[in-house]
Design an enzyme around this catalytic site. Structure first.
Site, PDB file in Angstrom:
ATOM      1  N   CYS A 115       0.798  -1.327  -0.038  1.00  0.00           N
ATOM      2  CA  CYS A 115      -0.088  -0.030  -0.160  1.00  0.00           C
ATOM      3  C   CYS A 115       0.960   1.184  -0.032  1.00  0.00           C
ATOM      4  O   CYS A 115       0.572   2.326  -0.360  1.00  0.00           O
ATOM      5  CB  CYS A 115      -0.973  -0.154   1.041  1.00  0.00           C
ATOM      6  SG  CYS A 115      -2.063  -1.332   1.016  1.00  0.00           S
ATOM      7  N   HIS A 252      -3.356   7.517   1.512  1.00  0.00           N
ATOM      8  CA  HIS A 252      -3.600   6.235   1.403  1.00  0.00           C
ATOM      9  C   HIS A 252      -4.960   5.856   1.897  1.00  0.00           C
ATOM     10  O   HIS A 252      -5.629   6.247   3.041  1.00  0.00           O
ATOM     11  CB  HIS A 252      -2.732   5.069   1.661  1.00  0.00           C
ATOM     12  CG  HIS A 252      -3.139   3.648   1.677  1.00  0.00           C
ATOM     13  ND1 HIS A 252      -3.664   3.289   0.229  1.00  0.00           N
ATOM     14  CD2 HIS A 252      -3.070   2.721   2.485  1.00  0.00           C
ATOM     15  CE1 HIS A 252      -4.117   1.986   0.577  1.00  0.00           C
ATOM     16  NE2 HIS A 252      -3.726   1.618   1.875  1.00  0.00           N
ATOM     17  N   ASN A 282      -9.988   0.031  -0.710  1.00  0.00           N
ATOM     18  CA  ASN A 282      -8.519   0.004  -0.567  1.00  0.00           C
ATOM     19  C   ASN A 282      -7.864  -0.460  -1.639  1.00  0.00           C
ATOM     20  O   ASN A 282      -8.033  -1.593  -2.034  1.00  0.00           O
ATOM     21  CB  ASN A 282      -8.207  -0.714   0.527  1.00  0.00           C
ATOM     22  CG  ASN A 282      -6.528  -0.584   1.047  1.00  0.00           C
ATOM     23  OD1 ASN A 282      -5.853  -0.330   0.060  1.00  0.00           O
ATOM     24  ND2 ASN A 282      -6.183  -0.916   1.928  1.00  0.00           N
TER      25      ASN A 282
HETATM   26  O1  UT7 Z   1      -3.665  -0.763   3.142  1.00  0.00           O
HETATM   27  C1  UT7 Z   1      -3.099  -1.397   4.258  1.00  0.00           C
HETATM   28  C2  UT7 Z   1      -3.416  -1.056   5.500  1.00  0.00           C
HETATM   29  N1  UT7 Z   1      -4.289  -1.557   6.118  1.00  0.00           N
HETATM   30  C3  UT7 Z   1      -5.201  -1.183   6.935  1.00  0.00           C
HETATM   31  O2  UT7 Z   1      -4.702  -0.032   7.341  1.00  0.00           O
HETATM   32  C4  UT7 Z   1      -6.320  -1.736   7.521  1.00  0.00           C
HETATM   33  C5  UT7 Z   1      -6.264  -1.353   9.153  1.00  0.00           C
HETATM   34  N2  UT7 Z   1      -7.242  -2.108   9.835  1.00  0.00           N
HETATM   35  C6  UT7 Z   1      -8.606  -1.712   9.830  1.00  0.00           C
HETATM   36  O3  UT7 Z   1      -9.089  -1.065   8.904  1.00  0.00           O
HETATM   37  C7  UT7 Z   1      -9.861  -2.377  10.566  1.00  0.00           C
HETATM   38  O4  UT7 Z   1      -9.136  -3.156  11.653  1.00  0.00           O
HETATM   39  C8  UT7 Z   1     -10.879  -3.359   9.905  1.00  0.00           C
HETATM   40  C9  UT7 Z   1     -11.765  -2.390   9.161  1.00  0.00           C
HETATM   41  C10 UT7 Z   1      -9.971  -4.330   9.212  1.00  0.00           C
HETATM   42  C11 UT7 Z   1     -11.620  -4.122  11.031  1.00  0.00           C
HETATM   43  O5  UT7 Z   1     -12.281  -3.270  11.991  1.00  0.00           O
HETATM   44  P1  UT7 Z   1     -12.349  -3.524  13.330  1.00  0.00           P
HETATM   45  O6  UT7 Z   1     -12.954  -2.292  13.999  1.00  0.00           O
HETATM   46  O7  UT7 Z   1     -10.640  -3.412  13.739  1.00  0.00           O
HETATM   47  O8  UT7 Z   1     -12.806  -4.761  13.614  1.00  0.00           O
HETATM   48  P2  UT7 Z   1     -12.414  -6.377  14.282  1.00  0.00           P
HETATM   49  O9  UT7 Z   1     -11.448  -6.708  13.037  1.00  0.00           O
HETATM   50  O10 UT7 Z   1     -12.078  -5.980  15.726  1.00  0.00           O
HETATM   51  O11 UT7 Z   1     -13.585  -7.067  14.346  1.00  0.00           O
HETATM   52  C12 UT7 Z   1     -14.994  -6.615  14.932  1.00  0.00           C
HETATM   53  C13 UT7 Z   1     -15.918  -7.545  14.739  1.00  0.00           C
HETATM   54  C14 UT7 Z   1     -15.436  -9.011  14.905  1.00  0.00           C
HETATM   55  O12 UT7 Z   1     -16.558  -9.923  15.623  1.00  0.00           O
HETATM   56  P3  UT7 Z   1     -16.344 -10.134  17.150  1.00  0.00           P
HETATM   57  O13 UT7 Z   1     -15.073 -10.920  17.311  1.00  0.00           O
HETATM   58  O14 UT7 Z   1     -16.378  -8.948  17.826  1.00  0.00           O
HETATM   59  O15 UT7 Z   1     -17.739 -10.999  17.291  1.00  0.00           O
HETATM   60  C15 UT7 Z   1     -15.396  -9.511  13.423  1.00  0.00           C
HETATM   61  O16 UT7 Z   1     -15.536 -10.891  13.408  1.00  0.00           O
HETATM   62  O17 UT7 Z   1     -16.542  -7.536  13.493  1.00  0.00           O
HETATM   63  C16 UT7 Z   1     -16.350  -8.626  12.781  1.00  0.00           C
HETATM   64  N3  UT7 Z   1     -16.229  -8.611  11.494  1.00  0.00           N
HETATM   65  C17 UT7 Z   1     -17.223  -8.428  10.691  1.00  0.00           C
HETATM   66  N4  UT7 Z   1     -18.506  -8.401  10.694  1.00  0.00           N
HETATM   67  C18 UT7 Z   1     -19.112  -8.231   9.602  1.00  0.00           C
HETATM   68  C19 UT7 Z   1     -15.027  -8.601  10.575  1.00  0.00           C
HETATM   69  N5  UT7 Z   1     -15.356  -8.481   9.248  1.00  0.00           N
HETATM   70  C20 UT7 Z   1     -16.528  -8.134   9.378  1.00  0.00           C
HETATM   71  C21 UT7 Z   1     -17.419  -8.043   8.071  1.00  0.00           C
HETATM   72  N6  UT7 Z   1     -18.744  -7.877   8.386  1.00  0.00           N
HETATM   73  N7  UT7 Z   1     -16.836  -7.900   7.090  1.00  0.00           N
END
Ligand code: UT7
Length: 325
Positions: A115, A252, A282
């Site tokens: 990225c 980005h 992204n």
């Molecule tokens: O470009 C390269 C750099 N990349 C980035 O900068 C990405 C950085 N990270 C992020 O943008 C975020 O961490 C994400 C968008 C990837 C995830 O957001 P989050 O607020 O950190 O969510 P999480 O991974 O902690 O997940 C929260 C909950 C989980 O459920 P439980 O364990 O709380 O029951 C996941 O299983 O959301 C669930 N979850 C989803 N639910 C519905 C994860 N993905 C999804 C989804 N739809 N697509």
């Protein structure tokens, strides 16, 4: 003191025709428009057609940028193409673009910083121009991340899209001040100890397969704002400026919450931040040049504006590029 500067003389971009909405994603994996919008800001993404390759996307963006710059292919000395999704393991996708453009001289190579790739590529090209090894450069960010996604993993497949953007750089003389037009400062960083946070679980020398993207999103998120705001400060300090003097930040586009938190940390008003994540998701190395092209085409970024590009990605890698338009 006279100094060679790399002026950005043209921008271009390309997005594949097919648009996939969050509601369509909800038919593929257990997700919802509400979750994706609230957690990321993404509403839709473009996905390359069957057989449409990274080099095809790059070609469209490049011809667009060359036209915008009024630069002929014969004037180009070099092509640097940032991608983590090359057409083939080798040769570099940049050489495919070189051939398709009809460029028969100069040199062409790929840069791989995921990225952060476009910011890395801009720094590389800027250094070639500054030392006088090239006068005119085409810098491209092009990706088909849809090819390396695990379409059964909802935590990653909803986040990415395909696309390409390009800029043309031309060397010009400046007087060494922050008023010069062109790239004023670039700063790059990497921390390979964070490899396991964001990687592809395949490759020619490890598994002999292409592999799929794997990410510990929370960990990436945790590092993003700190790394990005500190590298932005470094580029500004290089030329004795502060964030309050920025006209535009072109980040980005990984997550709207990262963009907002970084802007807040820099005390930059949200209106100064170019946001395209809702439409593109992204697009890895393509996201910054796609956003640049949008903001120059719609007249937001104007001649003389101070523009800051920044990115962070797998590696970890991160960097920033400060330019006077
Ligand atoms: O470009 C390269 C750099 N990349 C980035 O900068 C990405 C950085 N990270 C992020 O943008 C975020 O961490 C994400 C968008 C990837 C995830 O957001 P989050 O607020 O950190 O969510 P999480 O991974 O902690 O997940 C929260 C909950 C989980 O459920 P439980 O364990 O709380 O029951 C996941 O299983 O959301 C669930 N979850 C989803 N639910 C519905 C994860 N993905 C999804 C989804 N739809 N697509």
């Amino acid at each position: 003191m006279t100094l060679r500067r790399s002026q950005i003389v043209g921008c271009g971009s390309y997005l594949p025709a097919r648009v996939v909405t969050n509601d369509e994603m909800a038919k593929i994996v257990d997700t919802s428009d509400e979750w994706i919008t609230a957690r990321t800001g993404i509403k839709r993404r473009h996905i390359a057609a069957d057989g449409e390759k990274t080099s095809d996307l790059a070609m469209h963006a490049s011809t667009d940028a060359l036209m915008d710059a009024g630069v002929a292919v014969g004037e180009l000395d070099m092509i640097v193409l940032a991608t983590a999704t090359p057409d083939e393991t080798f040769p570099a996708t940049a050489t495919l673009v070189q051939a398709q453009l009809g460029m028969t001289r100069g040199f062409a190579f790929d840069v791989q910083a995921v990225c952060s790739g476009f910011v890395y590529a801009m720094a590389v090209a800027d250094n070639f121009l500054r030392v006088g090894q090239a006068d005119t450069a085409l810098v491209i960010g092009a990706e088909t991340f849809s090819r390396i996604l695990d379409w059964s993993d909802r935590s990653t497949c909803v986040l990415f899209g395909d696309g390409a953007g390009a800029v043309v750089l031309k060397s010009a003389e400046g007087n060494g001040t922050a008023e010069d037009r062109g790239i004023l400062s670039t700063r790059l960083h990497a921390d390979g100890r964070k490899h396991d946070m964001l990687y592809v679980d395949g490759g020619p020398s490890s598994t002999q397969t292409t592999g799929h993207l794997r990410m510990f999103g929370k960990e990436v998120f945790r590092h993003a704002v700190t790394n990005l705001s500190s590298v932005v400060d470094e580029t500004l300090e290089d030329v004795g400026l502060t964030a309050s003097e920025l006209d535009w930040m072109v980040p980005h586009q990984a997550n709207r919450r990262i963009l907002e938190a970084t802007a807040k940390k820099l005390k930059l008003s949200p209106e100064r931040v170019i946001v395209t994540i809702q439409d593109h998701a992204n697009t890895s190395a393509a996201s910054v040049p796609l956003a640049l092209d949008q903001a120059t085409s719609d007249g937001r970024i104007k001649r003389g504006d101070l523009v800051l590009m920044e990115a962070m990605g797998g590696g970890f890698t991160w960097g920033a590029c400060l330019a006077r338009w």
